[in-house]
Design an enzyme around this catalytic site. Sequence first.
Site, short mmCIF file in Angstrom:
data_model
loop_
_atom_site.label_atom_id
_atom_site.label_comp_id
_atom_site.label_asym_id
_atom_site.label_seq_id
_atom_site.Cartn_x
_atom_site.Cartn_y
_atom_site.Cartn_z
N GLY A 89 0.95 -1.08 0.01
CA GLY A 89 0.10 -0.02 -0.04
C GLY A 89 0.70 1.16 -0.05
CB CYS A 90 -0.10 4.70 -1.01
SG CYS A 90 -1.51 4.91 -0.15
#
Length: 339
Positions: free
Chosen positions: A155-156
């Site tokens: 994920g970011c």
Amino acid sequence: MTSQKTIQCAVFGASGYSGVELSWLLHHHPQFTLSYGFTSGAREAEPVAALYPQLNDRCDLMLQPWQLDLLPQLAEQVQVAFLALPHEASAELAPKLIDAGIVVFDLSGAFRLSDPAQHEQAYGFVQPQFAHAIPYGLAEYTQLQGNEPLIAVPGCYPTAAGLALRPIADFLANGSTPIINAVSGVSGAGRKAQLHTGVCEVSLQAYGVASHRHQPEIAQSVGREVIFVPHLGNFKRGILATIYAELAAGVDAAAVQQALHAAYAEQPLVRVVAQPPKLQQVVGTPYCDIYAKVHGNHVIFSVAIDNLLKGAASQAVQLANQYFGLATTTGLLNRGAVL
């Protein structure tokens, strides 16, 4: 490196923000050919430029609605699939693609967590299980062999936090809990229209406090519990994370800087910078910029990435480059961004 002149690829979820950035990168990539861009089966076929007019006369990709009966044809033509889909959709589709012999780079959270119970608690559905381990693809810390059927793209927020904290993991005080405050642009909520994430509606605010599904992913990545508070900002794209961590006795600023520079000396897409980074330094690029300052017995990080690129699309392509024995930056530099 494969003996094919180019590696045929498909992007699922190509109409979304991460999907279109993936499509743009693959469109220009010297070794990958974007053969298909798929959207929901409920949509009609349309050119990508119909959704993103800035691509008019620049990318002729036709977005096609996905139907499972297309799988045999796809398996004959495509070697790699990038999934920019909702978590449950990826969980359902990825095993079918793998069974058809297609390598999958999954940008959802469907396969990131190694603990199935933790996954079910975070995502609300049972995680598909495989006989083989699924690599967690934080690109600078992953060694792909080129034979893995499925790679989970981080994920970011976990990308930003992991890249800052991993080099100094051995320098943290025993039992200490890093604190991560991070602000993301509204593109992180996806393309689907939602009133509360519209730019005109958003004020700077925290959300998912002590409950965001990226918290266990960050903890898994850095090897300890963390306190994570994400914020939504009134801007289009990018993540700026401020991270506070207690250092063990005797660890000074020189040791922290040495650890960071040693970790990323051979990693061209992570830059250790001398001043706190601005989002404008990284938006539209595949870079992660990390600044560190020691204050007393704590280290304070300021980390900037583009959530749609280093936090999603460009990291997926970076992993695919590694998978096929290509240079890390192949097809990633000087491409700009779609949004």
